[in-house]
Design a protein around this motif. Structure first.
Motif, short mmCIF file in Angstrom:
data_model
loop_
_atom_site.label_atom_id
_atom_site.label_comp_id
_atom_site.label_asym_id
_atom_site.label_seq_id
_atom_site.Cartn_x
_atom_site.Cartn_y
_atom_site.Cartn_z
N LEU A 257 0.84 -1.19 0.00
CA LEU A 257 0.00 0.00 0.00
C LEU A 257 0.88 1.25 0.00
O LEU A 257 1.64 1.48 0.93
CB LEU A 257 -0.93 0.00 1.23
N THR A 258 0.77 2.03 -1.05
CA THR A 258 1.65 3.18 -1.23
C THR A 258 1.02 4.46 -0.70
O THR A 258 -0.19 4.58 -0.60
CB THR A 258 1.96 3.38 -2.72
N ASP A 259 1.88 5.42 -0.38
CA ASP A 259 1.42 6.78 -0.17
C ASP A 259 1.31 7.46 -1.52
O ASP A 259 1.77 6.93 -2.54
CB ASP A 259 2.39 7.55 0.74
N CYS A 260 0.73 8.64 -1.55
CA CYS A 260 0.53 9.34 -2.82
C CYS A 260 0.67 10.84 -2.59
O CYS A 260 -0.07 11.41 -1.79
CB CYS A 260 -0.84 9.02 -3.41
N PRO A 261 1.60 11.51 -3.28
CA PRO A 261 1.78 12.95 -3.08
C PRO A 261 0.61 13.77 -3.62
O PRO A 261 0.49 14.95 -3.29
CB PRO A 261 3.07 13.25 -3.85
N ALA A 262 -0.24 13.15 -4.43
CA ALA A 262 -1.33 13.91 -5.07
C ALA A 262 -2.57 14.04 -4.20
O ALA A 262 -3.48 14.80 -4.55
CB ALA A 262 -1.70 13.26 -6.41
N LEU A 263 -2.65 13.32 -3.09
CA LEU A 263 -3.82 13.45 -2.22
C LEU A 263 -3.45 13.06 -0.80
O LEU A 263 -2.40 12.43 -0.57
CB LEU A 263 -4.98 12.58 -2.72
N SER A 264 -4.28 13.43 0.15
CA SER A 264 -4.05 13.12 1.55
C SER A 264 -4.32 11.64 1.80
O SER A 264 -5.37 11.12 1.41
CB SER A 264 -4.96 13.97 2.45
N VAL A 265 -3.37 10.96 2.43
CA VAL A 265 -3.50 9.54 2.75
C VAL A 265 -3.27 9.38 4.25
O VAL A 265 -2.30 9.90 4.80
CB VAL A 265 -2.50 8.68 1.97
N LEU A 266 -4.17 8.66 4.90
CA LEU A 266 -4.06 8.44 6.34
C LEU A 266 -4.29 6.96 6.62
O LEU A 266 -5.23 6.35 6.10
CB LEU A 266 -5.11 9.28 7.08
N ARG A 267 -3.41 6.35 7.41
CA ARG A 267 -3.56 4.97 7.85
C ARG A 267 -4.09 4.96 9.27
O ARG A 267 -3.56 5.65 10.13
CB ARG A 267 -2.23 4.24 7.78
N LEU A 268 -5.11 4.14 9.51
CA LEU A 268 -5.74 4.10 10.82
C LEU A 268 -5.94 2.66 11.28
O LEU A 268 -6.02 1.75 10.48
CB LEU A 268 -7.10 4.81 10.78
N GLY A 269 -6.06 2.48 12.58
CA GLY A 269 -6.31 1.16 13.14
C GLY A 269 -5.09 0.27 13.03
O GLY A 269 -3.95 0.73 13.02
N ASP A 270 -5.33 -1.05 12.92
CA ASP A 270 -4.23 -2.00 12.89
C ASP A 270 -3.38 -1.85 11.64
O ASP A 270 -2.25 -2.35 11.60
CB ASP A 270 -4.78 -3.43 12.97
N CYS A 271 -3.89 -1.20 10.61
CA CYS A 271 -3.10 -0.92 9.42
C CYS A 271 -1.93 0.01 9.73
O CYS A 271 -0.88 -0.05 9.09
CB CYS A 271 -3.98 -0.29 8.35
N ALA A 272 -2.11 0.88 10.74
CA ALA A 272 -1.04 1.80 11.15
C ALA A 272 -0.24 1.22 12.31
O ALA A 272 0.99 1.26 12.32
CB ALA A 272 -1.64 3.14 11.57
N GLU A 273 -0.93 0.69 13.32
CA GLU A 273 -0.32 0.05 14.48
C GLU A 273 -1.22 -1.11 14.89
O GLU A 273 -2.42 -0.91 15.08
CB GLU A 273 -0.20 1.01 15.67
N ALA A 274 -0.66 -2.29 15.05
CA ALA A 274 -1.45 -3.44 15.45
C ALA A 274 -1.71 -3.39 16.95
O ALA A 274 -0.98 -3.99 17.75
CB ALA A 274 -0.75 -4.74 15.06
#
Length: 434
Positions: A257-274
């Motif tokens: 899962l990539t970040d993207c400079p063209a839009l705001s991307v936020l990871r939440l929940g276990d996807c960010a921290e288990a």
């Protein structure tokens, strides 16, 4: 192709909580999920006509009731395949389209880790997570004699759930020594202790053997049964079963899962921290508010933080100490014909043939590691540990190469058929299409 909606990937606790906050702030929201109904892994819903096994159902029912009262659009049986450098997202499945959302929130949850062992690819060997899915969707325990092995609190939880459904496991094989850390355990939040006490009471009443400090070293088939070889470092023994469920912890489910400079991307929940369900709900609400504020002010959304999240981080750190073990070192002593990449059937022999320190390009193109459907989600960590001089050291977030688009193999037909978003009417969040 531009779409004013905020795209949320994952209809579990974090995703639905973020969607409710954004919808209340007046933002149009689209939630996509590969499942047929909302719920995620923790609150996976039963199949039609099945009772299932509910987990903290009141919490989920309150959240989904909030979401149903808001103008949130849902797309189930739909897979998010990644986002390119221009902010174009590709969805395949029931909603096959390309769109450029206003922002992107990833709530893809956690993935289960299973360490390779001789025999782990045999029929009848599965993951503890798969067995728990059966419990939640069908309300039935796996049949026959079942061994639960690996490490982590999920083994105790699954064992107790199976026991309550009248088929207790023949043994729980735990590599760590969780009962040797009473003081650390008592510092866990009360909710953790209460839940663990309930599970242990069920297992003790049923006299389920819990073998701590013990590693499942190998599995072999004898006729229609599976024979597991267990070792505690000094002695070995064998145990016969019809099914073996493996579990070696959980990891963030963000491979590819990539970040993207063209839009705001936020990871939440276990996807960010288990950190588990409690943290996922808190992070979802806080993250939804953070994204709404960022869109209103034209700033970058910040990862959520709160006293509750700090408590959950501390609790997970204590659990890691409680369940600590040296099982990872066993990778270096496995037989050379042990399969390490299930998708491509690649063995430790194949890995060692690449030399002492193969580069990512060699691992993927010559060794074929991480080139199958899972794209390294299951084998990447073990490949990195097997070629490392310190197998217990942390591994890179993306051990078999940087994230790329698409995140997983897709059919050319799906790519060709993808069409711009049409704004179709949303299906019901429980999967009942109007």
């Amino acid at each position: 192709m531009f779409n004013p909606e905020i795209l949320i990937v994952g209809a579990g606790l974090a995703g639905v909580a973020a969607a409710t906050e954004l919808a209340r702030a007046g933002h149009p929201v689209l939630i996509v999920d590969r499942a047929a109904r909302a719920g995620g892994a923790i609150h996976r819903q039963p199949l039609p006509g099945q009772a299932g096994v509910a987990t903290a159902a009141a919490r989920w029912n309150r959240l989904i009731a909030e979401a149903e009262a808001l103008p949130i659009r849902w797309a189930f049986e739909t897979r998010f395949n990644g986002v390119d450098h221009q902010g174009t997202a590709l969805l395949t499945g029931a909603e096959n389209r390309m769109l450029r959302p206003k922002a992107l929130i990833l709530t893809t949850g956690a993935r289960e880790a299973v360490r390779p062992r001789p025999g782990w690819t045999l029929p009848g060997v599965t993951t503890a997570g798969a067995a728990q899915i059966q419990l939640k969707t069908m309300g039935a325990a796996p049949q026959g004699r079942v061994v639960l092995a690996g490490s982590g609190p999920l083994l105790i939880a699954l064992g107790a759930q199976m026991t309550r459904l009248k088929n207790p496991p023949v043994a729980i094989v735990e590599a760590g020594r969780p009962f040797a850390h009473p003081l650390t355990s008592l510092r866990l939040p009360l909710g953790y202790l209460r839940e663990a006490a309930g599970y242990m009471a069920t297992l003790l009443a049923a006299r389920v053997p819990i073998l701590t400090g013990t590693r499942l070293a190998a599995i072999r088939a004898e006729g229609e049964t599976l024979v597991s070889t267990l070792t505690d470092g000094n002695t070995s023994r064998e145990i016969v079963a019809d099914m073996v469920c493996l579990h070696d912890g959980i990891r963030r489910n963000d491979i590819g899962l990539t970040d993207c400079p063209a839009l705001s991307v936020l990871r939440l929940g276990d996807c960010a921290e288990a950190l588990g369900a409690r943290a996922a709900l808190e992070a979802g609400r806080a993250g939804g508010r953070a994204m709404a504020q960022a869109l209103a002010t034209g700033t970058t959304p910040t990862a959520p933080n709160s006293p509750l999240l700090d408590r959950e981080r501390a609790a997970q750190a204590r659990l890691a100490r409680i369940y600590a073990h040296d099982d990872f070192a066993a990778l270096h002593s496995l037989p050379s014909d042990t399969v390490i990449c299930r998708c491509e059937g690649r063995t430790l022999d194949d890995l060692r043939a690449l030399g002492p320190a193969p580069r990512t390009r060699e691992l993927r193109l010559l060794g074929r590691f991480g080139m199958g459907p899972c794209q390294g989600r299951f084998c990447g960590e073990w490949v990195a540990r097997a070629i490392s001089d310190t197998p217990q050291a942390p591994v890179p977030a993306h051990p078999l190469g940087e994230p790329r688009w698409p995140a997983a193999p897709i059919a050319v037909a799906d790519l060709h058929a993808a069409a711009p978003d049409t704004g179709a009417a949303p299906p019901h969040p429980h999967g009942v299409h109007e």
